[in-house]
Write an enzyme that holds these catalytic residues in place. Structure first.
Site, mmCIF file in Angstrom:
data_model
loop_
_atom_site.group_PDB
_atom_site.id
_atom_site.type_symbol
_atom_site.label_atom_id
_atom_site.label_comp_id
_atom_site.label_asym_id
_atom_site.label_seq_id
_atom_site.Cartn_x
_atom_site.Cartn_y
_atom_site.Cartn_z
ATOM 1 N N LYS A 1 -16.951 110.433 92.773
ATOM 2 C CA LYS A 1 -17.630 111.237 93.797
ATOM 3 C C LYS A 1 -18.327 110.371 94.836
ATOM 4 O O LYS A 1 -18.966 110.885 95.747
ATOM 5 C CB LYS A 1 -18.662 112.147 93.132
ATOM 6 C CG LYS A 1 -18.093 113.053 92.054
ATOM 7 C CD LYS A 1 -19.209 113.821 91.352
ATOM 8 C CE LYS A 1 -18.679 114.658 90.198
ATOM 9 N NZ LYS A 1 -19.766 115.345 89.456
ATOM 10 N N HIS B 1 -14.368 86.665 82.580
ATOM 11 C CA HIS B 1 -14.301 87.477 81.358
ATOM 12 C C HIS B 1 -14.944 86.628 80.256
ATOM 13 O O HIS B 1 -14.256 86.084 79.388
ATOM 14 C CB HIS B 1 -12.842 87.795 81.032
ATOM 15 C CG HIS B 1 -12.650 88.917 80.064
ATOM 16 N ND1 HIS B 1 -13.676 89.409 79.265
ATOM 17 C CD2 HIS B 1 -11.542 89.643 79.731
ATOM 18 C CE1 HIS B 1 -13.201 90.386 78.510
ATOM 19 N NE2 HIS B 1 -11.916 90.546 78.770
ATOM 20 N N ARG C 1 -7.973 96.162 73.939
ATOM 21 C CA ARG C 1 -8.648 95.261 73.009
ATOM 22 C C ARG C 1 -10.138 95.124 73.282
ATOM 23 O O ARG C 1 -10.964 95.210 72.365
ATOM 24 C CB ARG C 1 -7.988 93.876 73.044
ATOM 25 C CG ARG C 1 -6.734 93.759 72.206
ATOM 26 C CD ARG C 1 -5.795 92.745 72.791
ATOM 27 N NE ARG C 1 -5.317 93.172 74.101
ATOM 28 C CZ ARG C 1 -4.306 94.029 74.275
ATOM 29 N NH1 ARG C 1 -3.663 94.491 73.239
ATOM 30 N NH2 ARG C 1 -3.948 94.402 75.490
ATOM 31 N N THR C 2 -10.512 94.898 74.543
ATOM 32 C CA THR C 2 -11.914 94.632 74.838
ATOM 33 C C THR C 2 -12.774 95.857 74.537
ATOM 34 O O THR C 2 -13.790 95.770 73.841
ATOM 35 C CB THR C 2 -12.094 94.204 76.299
ATOM 36 O OG1 THR C 2 -11.293 93.041 76.550
ATOM 37 C CG2 THR C 2 -13.554 93.872 76.582
ATOM 38 N N ARG D 1 -16.631 96.843 82.426
ATOM 39 C CA ARG D 1 -15.493 96.214 83.102
ATOM 40 C C ARG D 1 -15.365 96.850 84.477
ATOM 41 O O ARG D 1 -15.456 98.078 84.605
ATOM 42 C CB ARG D 1 -14.197 96.384 82.318
ATOM 43 C CG ARG D 1 -12.965 95.948 83.106
ATOM 44 C CD ARG D 1 -11.723 95.890 82.259
ATOM 45 N NE ARG D 1 -11.808 94.776 81.315
ATOM 46 C CZ ARG D 1 -10.810 94.416 80.522
ATOM 47 N NH1 ARG D 1 -9.660 95.083 80.551
ATOM 48 N NH2 ARG D 1 -10.946 93.400 79.691
#
Length: 405
Positions: free
Chosen positions: A181, A230, A151-152, A202
């Site tokens: 890496k 959030h 969703r986000t 995120r």
């Protein structure tokens, strides 16, 4: 937007005094210039400059009342004569957005929230007429998601495209970027900001978004940082409550499920603390109870909160039952603790039967078994409407961060 009282500056011949006025009103006086932009009251003290004593340094004075058809008492006893009063917006069209980045819920005050929600309502109209809007044409948004998201990430990408912008994306930056890496977050951000105008990120570590914002010269939006916050989810949650319940003051909200690691409920608690006469109920298994920092914050803001083990009783009292998933990924190797917490509190038809008719069930999604599927058919099940509201809030934020009001 609701009015709120504040101390505003006024001047006479270079001296500065204080009038108590509403931030959303402007008192127009003869002759005196504005100070500090739009939050200023224009006023001319009805006295000579010799009688007008300057105020320096202290803004903690007791609030003074004022009337629109008389005199405004000054902090030091010097009157201002009111010529007229008119409403004025704190957020003028084209003005720069007050925030450079969106990192946590504490950044927002009530006035800013109300203004963002107004923009989101406009974005609902834009979305219905899409692809008509091209206000972000020529802008590029990079989405850096080090944790899974549906969703986000998709709502941000949809938001950007519906406003005419373009998207650079990596679905799993933890594995499919140079982070695999060993590249530092700071080096990744310095590189990506050379390609984009705004970054939505995120990350699995709490505080990562703030690290990125410290490094970047372009706006950073926190799309979830581990068990931290959030903020855009909290914005869409409050927007949804306003749309569904019809008010934000005087509401009771049950936060249910994973409250220890749930970044959505933490951010939501911070935003609910901006409103008056709010009561929050915490309903959670012992292993994932709400942490003390949130409880202490709510107490400091005079927000009532209560812990309970009885979901049925709490649901009967609340305007909002905000259910959350017990997050397996936050428990590491402690599967025993996860199993202990999972399934203890489930929203089902029995819970709906005790809820008030106007109340709603919300969930940040994804859900597992903490809301049964037969709840979906009830009009009080607001979680899919809630998810759609995320599009409008994120369209509003992209517009504000890149173009201003």
């Amino acid at each position: 937007m609701a009015s709120s009282s504040s101390l505003s500056m006024c001047a006479s011949n270079g001296a500065v005094g204080i009038c108590n006025v509403s931030k959303s009103q402007k008192v127009i006086m003869s002759g005196c210039p504005e100070l500090f932009g739009k939050r200023v009251v224009n006023c001319m003290p009805n006295c000579s400059s010799a009688d007008f004593t300057p105020v320096r340094g202290s803004f903690g004075a007791k609030s003074l009342k004022w009337e629109s058809n008389g005199e405004v008492p000054m902090r030091l006893g010097v009157p201002c004569h009111v010529a007229s009063v008119r409403n004025t917006s704190l957020f003028s069209v084209g003005q720069k957005f007050q925030l450079d980045d969106v990192l946590d819920a504490q950044q927002f005050d009530r006035e800013t929230l109300s203004a963002i929600f107004e923009v989101a309502r406009e974005m609902e109209k834009v979305e219905k007429n899409s692809p008509g809007s091209q206000i972000l044409k020529g802008y590029l948004m990079a989405t850096l998601f080090y944790e899974p998201s549906t969703r986000t990430r998709l709502s941000f990408e949809s938001a950007m495209k519906r406003l005419g912008g373009e998207v650079l994306t990596t679905e799993n930056a933890r594995e499919f970027s140079s982070a695999a890496k060993g590249e530092t977050l700071e080096d990744t951000i310095r590189t990506v900001e050379g390609y984009a105008d705004i970054i939505v990120m995120r990350h699995f570590e709490s505080g990562a978004a703030r690290r990125a914002a410290t490094t970047a010269g372009i706006p950073i939006i926190n799309a979830g940082d581990g068990p931290g916050q959030h903020p855009t989810q909290a914005l869409l949650d409050v927007y949804t409550i306003q749309r569904e319940v019809g008010k934000l003051d005087g509401i009771s909200v049950a936060l249910v499920g994973d409250l220890a690691y749930g970044r959505t409920v933490r951010s939501l608690a911070y935003l609910l603390a901006k409103y008056n006469d709010v009561k929050i109920y915490f309903v959670a298994p012992d292993v994932v109870k709400m942490k003390d920092d949130i409880k202490e914050y709510l107490t400091s803001k005079n927000i009532q909160w209560e812990e309970s083990v009885d979901l049925m009783e709490v649901a009967s009292k609340c305007d909002v039952v905000y259910q959350t998933r017990i997050q397996r990924e936050r428990f590491g190797e402690r599967i025993d603790l996860y199993e202990e917490a999972r399934g203890k509190y489930i929203v089902n038809k029995n819970v709906l039967n005790v809820m008030q008719k106007h109340a709603v069930v919300m969930h940040p999604l994804p859900r597992l078994d903490e809301i049964t599927v037969d709840v979906d058919e009830d009009p009080r099940a607001a979680y899919f409407r809630q998810a759609k509201n995320g599009l409008y809030i994120r369209m509003a934020l992209l517009k504000l961060l890149l173009l201003g009001w």
